[in-house]
Motif scaffolding. Sequence first.
Motif: not given
Lengths: 99, 137
Positions: A85-99
């Motif tokens: 299996l394969s998946a396309l991925f893209a990583v955005y320069q946006i942080p996930v808000p963390s606690q």
Amino acid sequence: MSHARAVGIANDNNVINNISGTNIFGIRAFYPDLGYIPFVELHKISGTVVNDDFFNSSFPSGAYFQIERTQATGGTSNPGSPLGLSALFAVYQIPVPSQ
Amino acid sequence: MSRRVVLGRRGNGDVGVFVSPPGVDAFTAPDSALVLNVTSKKSQLVLMGRISTNGVVPLALSRAPFVFLTSQYDFAGTIGHTLGPGPVRPSPPFLAGAVGATATINGNGASMSVTLASTSGGGPYPAIYQVYSQAFT
């Protein structure tokens, strides 16, 4: 506008777990450490066919990828050998808000 | 003394203009520590659109681009959903007989054929597509 910081194709030729001596294979995408957990998109691809979040009939609405700082892991977990299996991925320069 | 401004290539290989706050080295700091970061990224959004019937979207590209699809769904009748149909994540919604939307890239990016999502209760559902400049073939 947000730009993709990293893009690529991830495959399931990765040992993501070991249960009772049996390797479990899954999809794992690797990307640079931006210093935070980024927003990441992953979508199954088969040849030139790109899917929405659908993965297969067992995971019709997504395959539960875990997003970490430098990798995302998920997809179908297959014992013994990868399924190809394969998946396309893209990583955005946006942080996930963390606690 | 830290380098507050980097013009050009910095430690992680990125090229651009980078400014850090006092006491932070702009050459080695992670992106999250910078106060300004202007660089050409890996990929840019080149096309967005919505399609409501199965069909072909012209792309006029020479390589197969990254495409992301998000299906829409109408939860009308469900309490709290009164503003009509919209994109739903994950898509397709987790309903009986869900089959996702697909985009088949034709002719190395000349166009893409979009097949919309459906469930046993309905469909096809419209989809939003995003096309990026980065190619995967």
